[in-house]
Design a protein around this motif. Structure first.
Motif, PDB file in Angstrom:
ATOM      1  N   LYS A  46      40.252  36.402  -2.897  1.00  0.00           N
ATOM      2  CA  LYS A  46      41.385  36.695  -3.786  1.00  0.00           C
ATOM      3  C   LYS A  46      41.126  36.158  -5.192  1.00  0.00           C
ATOM      4  O   LYS A  46      41.417  36.824  -6.185  1.00  0.00           O
ATOM      5  CB  LYS A  46      42.675  36.096  -3.229  1.00  0.00           C
ATOM      6  CG  LYS A  46      43.220  36.836  -2.038  1.00  0.00           C
ATOM      7  CD  LYS A  46      44.500  36.207  -1.535  1.00  0.00           C
ATOM      8  CE  LYS A  46      45.001  36.900  -0.287  1.00  0.00           C
ATOM      9  NZ  LYS A  46      46.227  36.276   0.247  1.00  0.00           N
ATOM     10  N   LYS A  47      40.576  34.933  -5.253  1.00  0.00           N
ATOM     11  CA  LYS A  47      40.286  34.347  -6.568  1.00  0.00           C
ATOM     12  C   LYS A  47      39.242  35.174  -7.324  1.00  0.00           C
ATOM     13  O   LYS A  47      39.392  35.435  -8.508  1.00  0.00           O
ATOM     14  CB  LYS A  47      39.785  32.908  -6.418  1.00  0.00           C
ATOM     15  CG  LYS A  47      40.846  31.921  -6.017  1.00  0.00           C
ATOM     16  CD  LYS A  47      40.261  30.521  -5.862  1.00  0.00           C
ATOM     17  CE  LYS A  47      41.286  29.525  -5.356  1.00  0.00           C
ATOM     18  NZ  LYS A  47      40.686  28.192  -5.164  1.00  0.00           N
ATOM     19  N   THR A  48      38.195  35.571  -6.621  1.00  0.00           N
ATOM     20  CA  THR A  48      37.148  36.349  -7.287  1.00  0.00           C
ATOM     21  C   THR A  48      37.643  37.735  -7.676  1.00  0.00           C
ATOM     22  O   THR A  48      37.260  38.258  -8.725  1.00  0.00           O
ATOM     23  CB  THR A  48      35.889  36.474  -6.400  1.00  0.00           C
ATOM     24  OG1 THR A  48      36.254  37.034  -5.140  1.00  0.00           O
ATOM     25  CG2 THR A  48      35.217  35.141  -6.207  1.00  0.00           C
ATOM     26  N   GLN A  49      38.522  38.321  -6.863  1.00  0.00           N
ATOM     27  CA  GLN A  49      39.093  39.626  -7.224  1.00  0.00           C
ATOM     28  C   GLN A  49      39.956  39.506  -8.472  1.00  0.00           C
ATOM     29  O   GLN A  49      39.906  40.356  -9.356  1.00  0.00           O
ATOM     30  CB  GLN A  49      39.937  40.193  -6.075  1.00  0.00           C
ATOM     31  CG  GLN A  49      39.130  40.927  -5.040  1.00  0.00           C
ATOM     32  CD  GLN A  49      40.024  41.532  -3.967  1.00  0.00           C
ATOM     33  OE1 GLN A  49      41.066  40.972  -3.612  1.00  0.00           O
ATOM     34  NE2 GLN A  49      39.608  42.666  -3.444  1.00  0.00           N
ATOM     35  N   ALA A  50      40.741  38.443  -8.550  1.00  0.00           N
ATOM     36  CA  ALA A  50      41.591  38.243  -9.731  1.00  0.00           C
ATOM     37  C   ALA A  50      40.730  38.063 -10.977  1.00  0.00           C
ATOM     38  O   ALA A  50      41.021  38.642 -12.041  1.00  0.00           O
ATOM     39  CB  ALA A  50      42.510  37.034  -9.531  1.00  0.00           C
ATOM     40  N   ALA A  51      39.656  37.301 -10.853  1.00  0.00           N
ATOM     41  CA  ALA A  51      38.758  37.100 -11.996  1.00  0.00           C
ATOM     42  C   ALA A  51      38.086  38.421 -12.389  1.00  0.00           C
ATOM     43  O   ALA A  51      37.956  38.738 -13.576  1.00  0.00           O
ATOM     44  CB  ALA A  51      37.704  36.045 -11.656  1.00  0.00           C
ATOM     45  N   ALA A  52      37.703  39.201 -11.396  1.00  0.00           N
ATOM     46  CA  ALA A  52      37.067  40.491 -11.682  1.00  0.00           C
ATOM     47  C   ALA A  52      38.044  41.450 -12.357  1.00  0.00           C
ATOM     48  O   ALA A  52      37.689  42.181 -13.296  1.00  0.00           O
ATOM     49  CB  ALA A  52      36.524  41.111 -10.394  1.00  0.00           C
ATOM     50  N   GLU A  90      40.602  40.630 -14.214  1.00  0.00           N
ATOM     51  CA  GLU A  90      40.819  40.156 -15.579  1.00  0.00           C
ATOM     52  C   GLU A  90      39.665  40.572 -16.486  1.00  0.00           C
ATOM     53  O   GLU A  90      39.863  41.044 -17.602  1.00  0.00           O
ATOM     54  CB  GLU A  90      40.974  38.631 -15.590  1.00  0.00           C
ATOM     55  CG  GLU A  90      41.251  38.063 -16.965  1.00  0.00           C
ATOM     56  CD  GLU A  90      41.391  36.552 -16.950  1.00  0.00           C
ATOM     57  OE1 GLU A  90      41.106  35.940 -17.987  1.00  0.00           O
ATOM     58  OE2 GLU A  90      41.793  35.989 -15.913  1.00  0.00           O
ATOM     59  N   THR A  91      38.455  40.429 -15.988  1.00  0.00           N
ATOM     60  CA  THR A  91      37.276  40.840 -16.749  1.00  0.00           C
ATOM     61  C   THR A  91      37.293  42.342 -17.005  1.00  0.00           C
ATOM     62  O   THR A  91      36.976  42.799 -18.106  1.00  0.00           O
ATOM     63  CB  THR A  91      35.988  40.442 -15.986  1.00  0.00           C
ATOM     64  OG1 THR A  91      36.021  39.038 -15.742  1.00  0.00           O
ATOM     65  CG2 THR A  91      34.749  40.794 -16.781  1.00  0.00           C
ATOM     66  N   LEU A  92      37.698  43.099 -16.012  1.00  0.00           N
ATOM     67  CA  LEU A  92      37.791  44.555 -16.164  1.00  0.00           C
ATOM     68  C   LEU A  92      38.842  44.922 -17.216  1.00  0.00           C
ATOM     69  O   LEU A  92      38.604  45.810 -18.050  1.00  0.00           O
ATOM     70  CB  LEU A  92      38.135  45.207 -14.819  1.00  0.00           C
ATOM     71  CG  LEU A  92      38.287  46.722 -14.824  1.00  0.00           C
ATOM     72  CD1 LEU A  92      36.967  47.387 -15.209  1.00  0.00           C
ATOM     73  CD2 LEU A  92      38.759  47.219 -13.479  1.00  0.00           C
ATOM     74  N   ALA A  93      39.972  44.249 -17.202  1.00  0.00           N
ATOM     75  CA  ALA A  93      41.021  44.523 -18.199  1.00  0.00           C
ATOM     76  C   ALA A  93      40.515  44.224 -19.605  1.00  0.00           C
ATOM     77  O   ALA A  93      40.770  44.986 -20.550  1.00  0.00           O
ATOM     78  CB  ALA A  93      42.274  43.702 -17.894  1.00  0.00           C
ATOM     79  N   GLN A  94      39.783  43.115 -19.752  1.00  0.00           N
ATOM     80  CA  GLN A  94      39.223  42.787 -21.067  1.00  0.00           C
ATOM     81  C   GLN A  94      38.219  43.850 -21.505  1.00  0.00           C
ATOM     82  O   GLN A  94      38.204  44.246 -22.679  1.00  0.00           O
ATOM     83  CB  GLN A  94      38.555  41.412 -21.031  1.00  0.00           C
ATOM     84  CG  GLN A  94      39.526  40.263 -20.904  1.00  0.00           C
ATOM     85  CD  GLN A  94      38.814  38.919 -20.706  1.00  0.00           C
ATOM     86  OE1 GLN A  94      37.603  38.875 -20.528  1.00  0.00           O
ATOM     87  NE2 GLN A  94      39.581  37.835 -20.723  1.00  0.00           N
ATOM     88  N   ALA A  95      37.401  44.294 -20.572  1.00  0.00           N
ATOM     89  CA  ALA A  95      36.413  45.329 -20.903  1.00  0.00           C
ATOM     90  C   ALA A  95      37.106  46.633 -21.304  1.00  0.00           C
ATOM     91  O   ALA A  95      36.682  47.311 -22.253  1.00  0.00           O
ATOM     92  CB  ALA A  95      35.484  45.568 -19.718  1.00  0.00           C
ATOM     93  N   GLN A  96      38.176  46.985 -20.600  1.00  0.00           N
ATOM     94  CA  GLN A  96      38.913  48.205 -20.947  1.00  0.00           C
ATOM     95  C   GLN A  96      39.527  48.093 -22.337  1.00  0.00           C
ATOM     96  O   GLN A  96      39.515  49.058 -23.106  1.00  0.00           O
ATOM     97  CB  GLN A  96      40.005  48.468 -19.905  1.00  0.00           C
ATOM     98  CG  GLN A  96      39.472  48.979 -18.591  1.00  0.00           C
ATOM     99  CD  GLN A  96      40.564  49.122 -17.540  1.00  0.00           C
ATOM    100  OE1 GLN A  96      41.598  48.447 -17.591  1.00  0.00           O
ATOM    101  NE2 GLN A  96      40.324  49.993 -16.577  1.00  0.00           N
ATOM    102  N   THR A  97      40.057  46.930 -22.668  1.00  0.00           N
ATOM    103  CA  THR A  97      40.641  46.724 -23.997  1.00  0.00           C
ATOM    104  C   THR A  97      39.575  46.867 -25.075  1.00  0.00           C
ATOM    105  O   THR A  97      39.792  47.525 -26.101  1.00  0.00           O
ATOM    106  CB  THR A  97      41.290  45.328 -24.071  1.00  0.00           C
ATOM    107  OG1 THR A  97      42.277  45.228 -23.055  1.00  0.00           O
ATOM    108  CG2 THR A  97      41.923  45.091 -25.424  1.00  0.00           C
TER     109      THR A  97
END
Length: 167
Positions: free
Chosen positions: A55-61, A63-70
């Motif tokens: 769950k922790k790694t999915q949340a981090a992934a 967040e990283t994906l959202a930053q990349a999309q932005t």
């Protein structure tokens, strides 16, 4: 050429990765041994810990994906702005070349048309002002004749005489 320090640096990095992989392997073996000793309770605890870690790694992934999309949206917007600017430049070049070609053919330019339109508008305005001025009547004319002077004079009637012949 690679120096001795560069080779030692890359060897140290590879050694660290090997050591880390070795520790992970040993931890897995230790968990397996513990599981055999303690039974299903230890296995369930490991599964629970693994789910929490997932769950922790999915949340981090995410967040990283959202930053990349932005960031990608920003790049796309910037690219669109630059592309629009390039289209504007291309349009201006095209318009200039067409204007030069029309000039070579002897056709008037848009500025010439605008000047002519302004002159026509000024002449129309002047014509309307001159039509609105009242017609001046002769100074000695009376009211009755002033109205008639505007209309064309009627031609005098011809009288026809018949001659009578006695028979």
């Amino acid at each position: 050429m690679a120096t001795q320090d560069d080779e030692n640096g890359s060897n140290k990095g590879a050694d660290r990765i090997k050591d880390s992989a070795q520790q992970i392997w040993l931890a897995g073996l230790g968990a397996f041994a513990k599981m055999q000793q303690e039974g299903s309770k230890a296995f369930e605890a490991l599964v629970k810990d693994g789910a929490g870690m997932q769950k922790k790694t999915q949340a981090a992934a995410e967040e990283t994906l959202a930053q990349a999309q932005t960031r990608m949206a920003g790049f796309a917007s910037e690219f669109g702005t630059k592309a629009a600017g390039q289209w504007g430049k291309l349009e201006n070049i095209f318009e200039e070349r067409v204007a030069r070609a029309l000039e070579k053919l002897g056709l008037p330019s848009a500025a010439d048309y605008a000047a002519l339109q302004a002159r026509v508008a000024a002449l129309e305005a002047e014509l309307q002002r001159s039509e609105k001025k009242p017609a001046t009547a002769p100074a000695r004319a009376s009211r009755k004749t002033a109205g008639r002077s505007a209309a064309p004079a009627a031609a005098p009637k011809k009288t026809v005489r018949r001659s009578t012949k006695a028979g």
